[in-house]
Design an enzyme around this catalytic site. Structure first.
Site, PDB file in Angstrom:
ATOM      1  N   GLU A  33    -112.897  64.719   0.550  1.00 39.68           N
ATOM      2  CA  GLU A  33    -112.225  64.033  -0.639  1.00 39.68           C
ATOM      3  C   GLU A  33    -111.557  62.297   0.410  1.00 39.68           C
ATOM      4  O   GLU A  33    -111.217  61.478  -0.233  1.00 39.68           O
ATOM      5  CB  GLU A  33    -110.927  64.149  -1.372  1.00 39.68           C
ATOM      6  CG  GLU A  33    -111.817  65.021  -2.679  1.00 39.68           C
ATOM      7  CD  GLU A  33    -111.730  67.260  -2.047  1.00 39.68           C
ATOM      8  OE1 GLU A  33    -111.737  66.782  -0.863  1.00 39.68           O
ATOM      9  OE2 GLU A  33    -111.996  67.561  -3.339  1.00 39.68           O
ATOM     10  N   PHE A  49    -103.851  78.075 -10.245  1.00 42.51           N
ATOM     11  CA  PHE A  49    -104.764  78.079  -9.355  1.00 42.51           C
ATOM     12  C   PHE A  49    -105.498  76.603  -9.118  1.00 42.51           C
ATOM     13  O   PHE A  49    -105.631  76.038 -10.137  1.00 42.51           O
ATOM     14  CB  PHE A  49    -106.403  78.787  -9.938  1.00 42.51           C
ATOM     15  CG  PHE A  49    -107.639  78.361  -8.863  1.00 42.51           C
ATOM     16  CD1 PHE A  49    -107.561  78.841  -7.292  1.00 42.51           C
ATOM     17  CD2 PHE A  49    -108.559  77.725  -9.315  1.00 42.51           C
ATOM     18  CE1 PHE A  49    -108.678  78.840  -6.946  1.00 42.51           C
ATOM     19  CE2 PHE A  49    -109.082  77.714  -8.415  1.00 42.51           C
ATOM     20  CZ  PHE A  49    -109.212  77.990  -7.165  1.00 42.51           C
ATOM     21  N   GLN A  50    -105.295  76.456  -8.231  1.00 46.05           N
ATOM     22  CA  GLN A  50    -105.996  74.388  -8.473  1.00 46.05           C
ATOM     23  C   GLN A  50    -104.422  73.862  -8.773  1.00 46.05           C
ATOM     24  O   GLN A  50    -105.238  73.005  -8.932  1.00 46.05           O
ATOM     25  CB  GLN A  50    -107.030  74.234  -8.112  1.00 46.05           C
ATOM     26  CG  GLN A  50    -107.546  74.885  -7.102  1.00 46.05           C
ATOM     27  CD  GLN A  50    -109.739  73.621  -7.066  1.00 46.05           C
ATOM     28  OE1 GLN A  50    -110.040  74.006  -8.097  1.00 46.05           O
ATOM     29  NE2 GLN A  50    -110.458  74.458  -6.550  1.00 46.05           N
ATOM     30  N   LYS A  94    -106.662  68.786 -17.507  1.00 42.23           N
ATOM     31  CA  LYS A  94    -107.640  69.361 -17.827  1.00 42.23           C
ATOM     32  C   LYS A  94    -108.038  69.299 -19.530  1.00 42.23           C
ATOM     33  O   LYS A  94    -109.369  69.083 -19.778  1.00 42.23           O
ATOM     34  CB  LYS A  94    -108.667  70.343 -17.245  1.00 42.23           C
ATOM     35  CG  LYS A  94    -110.202  71.149 -17.787  1.00 42.23           C
ATOM     36  CD  LYS A  94    -110.202  72.202 -17.142  1.00 42.23           C
ATOM     37  CE  LYS A  94    -111.422  72.745 -16.815  1.00 42.23           C
ATOM     38  NZ  LYS A  94    -112.228  74.221 -16.781  1.00 42.23           N
ATOM     39  N   MET A 109    -105.904  55.347  23.013  1.00 44.86           N
ATOM     40  CA  MET A 109    -104.485  54.845  22.614  1.00 44.86           C
ATOM     41  C   MET A 109    -103.824  55.569  22.800  1.00 44.86           C
ATOM     42  O   MET A 109    -102.595  54.414  24.221  1.00 44.86           O
ATOM     43  CB  MET A 109    -104.165  54.328  21.557  1.00 44.86           C
ATOM     44  CG  MET A 109    -103.021  52.556  21.459  1.00 44.86           C
ATOM     45  SD  MET A 109    -102.775  51.803  21.816  1.00 44.86           S
ATOM     46  CE  MET A 109    -104.177  50.362  21.485  1.00 44.86           C
TER      47      MET A 109
END
Lengths: 184, 579
Positions: B51, B113-114, B163, B478
């Protein structure tokens, strides 16, 4: 450093208090007090925020606050022409009951409960007034107290919400007014 | 009465109505209902591998095209993986809309969940965000999200949708106009501010244009050129503004800041008027703020009123869209110049002298290894100013901003504010999707590349033929440079010990890309030309370069711009300059 009182009209939407609190936290602005409640329009809530900071920081706070999409209008309440009030509820020992009653009377406070050896007092007023009352009550034994944040309303005909409310509800011009406000 | 459909169908129709042509994402449980109508939509969905890649791709797309980039992910980890690109887009004012699925509304707050409170998580790193639980709210939220993301000071907006709202039946009613009580960006600058700015410009004898990324966001490069030539003052372009003003232009002094040119840094320091256009006085530009441009008055033009006076007091604040601001300034300055026009000859002579005395440069390493600056300079010279160059973060980023010549806006993409290592590959992917006919070179470090290179698989599978130059110094260069300078060369955890582990050529081939290797200076040009000749596949070039090359000039963090060093322990010879 000086004290400033901001009146902030916000959309009454979920998370708006969290947005304001998160902004103050992440930009490291300290809040002395914050009070929030409904207004005459059910879609709009009003926050009163008291801050101690330098003047140019105040401009920055107002500009950052105004960037929040849910913030509709902001105004710094002018110290001279504003009514400031705090609410205090304090529970003290009733051992010196007469003295308590005397103090309550002299401070134009109110006894709202008296039982089981305690007296509960309600008082409203400016911050200094509330502080003096607490000072007077301290030697008598304060058991518990709770204070609201400061709320403030401008005297006279001026109303912050004039700019934000129209026949349809939320008008579209107040934003520019708010912008003008914080640029001043 | 409009036709009944699911919230998911309403979401996809809303995205179509918003003009979305492509989005980057990965499906998962909570967002799954949306992926069914996406299957039939004319919107191109590019299935990324992480993602974070979706988020940076949306940013790259937006920065290359000026349109709003879109990414989509599921709840919980899908959403939290978008956090870095959202913070990145917020810092660099990139218009982006992120759509995330959320657990069903009845499960919100139960540690389902999630489940992650992505609205709460992203509150400080988005311009605005939404949590939608009622399917009827979807079209309005999407319309508002695109409006907020793309207007005013652009930024990312996240729309989190439960959802059950995606599954429920609703009607599609896309709002024709957006009325937001608390969001009215001021695009037209006040007449007074324009008059004051013009008057100040006409009184100034050492003015300098301090141009920031806002000039590119506002598509104001043509107007900027007119104004700069009218005033005849030197121009500096910040890291976010490279390309807003042509590097080849006589008035351009280059980039200011920590790794800016001596001329650009000194122009700001010695100026009597900073004409600040869409820049924000970032600490990497100002150095120690109290010693920054102490003799200068400041005109600060910005679309965001909260930038005015945030870091530096503005004598003349100008709040408005930069295109409108410059268009208004031109006639106002012309009118002032009719009364009196300052003579900038001496000022320009001083600045041009600094520019020619202290040009950007580098030495070829004595050990015969390849100079990283040379590789980057040659990529720019051979590929030319029409290509898009996308950098990661670190030494290679600074060299890419210094040694590629930018002539056009939206040809230089990088993560300026957040400094996100791993930005380059996915952002280049997004840029190439937005500008498919343009050559897109990601100039990346070997450290950065290993953070997000999985998106090369996405590129290979979706016909997105980007080119990646890995400036491979086998270290976090760097950080290593800072350890050299400030930690006595104690290289704690900056060596990637990467002699061919991973083997980037094999890795490229494993991901369906062409892998090339170059470790000799004499092969650099031929390798770049070969990479440029391959346009049907992504190309990854592993350039093995000198490990101890350093970025110069440098103003060390927290010190004054007056302390600029042109090499280690070496300050410009100020005594020989008339300043």
């Amino acid at each position: 450093m000086s004290q400033h009182t901001l009146a902030v009209l916000v959309e009454n939407s979920p998370g708006v208090l969290a947005r304001v609190a998160s902004l103050f936290s992440r930009r490291a602005y300290n809040i002395d007090s914050l009070a929030v409640g409904p207004t005459e329009d059910p879609n709009i809530s009003r926050m009163t925020i008291v801050l101690n900071l330098e003047g140019h920081v105040l401009d920055q706070v107002m500009a950052q606050l105004y960037k929040l999409v849910n913030v509709i209008a902001i105004s710094e309440m002018p110290a001279q022409s504003t009514v400031h009030r705090e609410l205090l509820l304090v529970k003290v020992s009733a051992q010196q009951s007469a003295k308590v009653h005397e103090i309550v009377e002299s401070f134009e406070a109110k006894i709202v409960d008296e039982q089981g050896g305690t007296i509960t007092i309600e008082a409203t007023g400016e911050t200094a007034h509330i502080e003096s009352l607490l000072q007077a009550l301290t030697p008598l034994g304060i058991k518990e107290l709770v204070q609201s944040g400061l709320v403030a309303l401008e005297r006279g005909e001026a109303a912050l919400s004039d700019r934000t409310l129209s026949a349809q509800g939320i008008s579209t011009t107040h934003a520019l007014n708010a912008q003008a406000d914080y640029q001043n | 009465m409009s036709k009944e459909m699911t919230g998911a169908a309403s979401l996809v129709k809303s995205l179509e109505a918003a003009g979305v042509d492509v989005m980057f994402g990965i499906p998962g449980g909570a967002i799954l209902p949306a992926y069914d109508p996406i299957f039939d939509s004319k919107i191109r969905h590019i299935l990324v591998r992480h993602e974070q890649g979706a988020g940076h791709a949306a940013t790259g797309y937006a920065q290359a095209t000026g349109r709003t980039g879109v990414c989509i992910a599921t709840s919980g980890p899908g959403a939290t993986n978008l956090v870095t690109p959202l913070a990145d887009a917020q810092m660099d004012s990139v218009p982006m809309v992120a759509i995330t699925g959320q657990v069903p509304s009845a499960a919100i707050g139960t540690d389902a969940f999630q489940e992650a409170d992505i609205r709460g998580v992203t509150m400080p790193i988005t311009k605005h965000n939404y949590l939608i639980t009622n399917p009827a709210d979807i079209p309005r939220a999407i319309a508002e999200a695109f409006y907020i993301a793309s207007t005013g000071r652009p930024g990312p907006v996240l729309v989190d949708i439960a959802k059950d709202a995606l599954q429920a039946m609703t009607t599609f009613d896309y709002p024709k106009n957006i009325q937001l009580a608390g969001y009215k960006p001021q695009t037209k600058p006040s007449d007074q501010s324009i008059r004051d700015a013009a008057a100040l410009i006409a009184q100034s004898s050492k003015p300098v244009f301090y141009v920031g990324g806002g000039a590119i966001k506002a598509n104001a490069h043509k107007e900027l050129m007119q104004l700069a030539e009218l005033v005849g003052a030197p121009v500096v372009t910040t890291l976010m503004a490279r390309g807003a003003f042509p590097d080849s232009h006589q008035l351009h002094l280059g980039m200011p800041g920590m790794h800016g040119t001596v001329a650009a840094v000194t122009a700001l320091q010695k100026s009597d008027l900073l004409i600040t256009l869409g820049a924000r006085f970032d600490d990497r530009v100002t150095g120690k703020l109290s010693s920054f441009a102490v003799h200068a008055k400041v005109i600060h033009a910005d679309i965001d009123p909260a930038e005015i006076g945030k870091n530096r007091f503005a004598d003349v604040p100008v709040v408005g869209d930069l295109m409108e601001t410059i268009k208004a300034l031109i006639p106002a300055v012309q009118a002032e110049f009719k009364k009196s026009k300052p003579d900038l000859t001496a000022w320009l002579r001083q600045m041009f002298s600094l520019r020619s005395t202290y040009p950007l440069g580098y030495n070829h390493p004595e050990d015969g290894s390849v100079s990283p600056q040379y590789v980057i300079e040659r990529i720019g010279a051979i590929t030319g100013p029409d290509a898009i160059y996308v950098a990661g973060v670190g030494q290679h980023q600074m060299w890419a901003s210094q040694f590629v010549r930018y002539e056009k806006p939206r040809t230089w993409l990088n993560s300026g504010g957040l400094g996100t290592m791993g930005y380059a590959v996915p952002a280049a992917m997004g840029a190439k999707v937005g500008a498919p006919d343009t050559t897109v070179w990601a100039i990346d470090g070997d450290g950065c590349f290993q953070m997000t290179n999985q998106e090369l698989t996405t590129c290979a599978l979706n016909n997105i033929p980007i080119k990646v130059a890995i400036i491979n110094n086998e270290s976090l260069g760097m950080v290593r440079q800072w350890q050299t300078m400030f930690y006595e060369g104690r290289y704690s955890n900056t060596s990637l010990h990467s002699k061919r582990i991973p083997d980037f050529v094999k890795l490229a081939e494993a991901m369906g890309c062409v892998g090339l290797r170059c470790d000799r200076t004499e092969d650099v040009d031929a390798t770049i030309k070969k990479a440029n000749s391959i346009n049907d596949q992504p190309v990854i070039v592993d350039f093995s370069v000198f490990r101890d090359a350093m970025v110069w000039p440098m103003v060390a963090a927290g010190t004054s711009n007056d302390e600029i060093m042109i090499a280690r322990g070496l300050a410009p010879d100020w005594d020989s300059q008339e300043l």
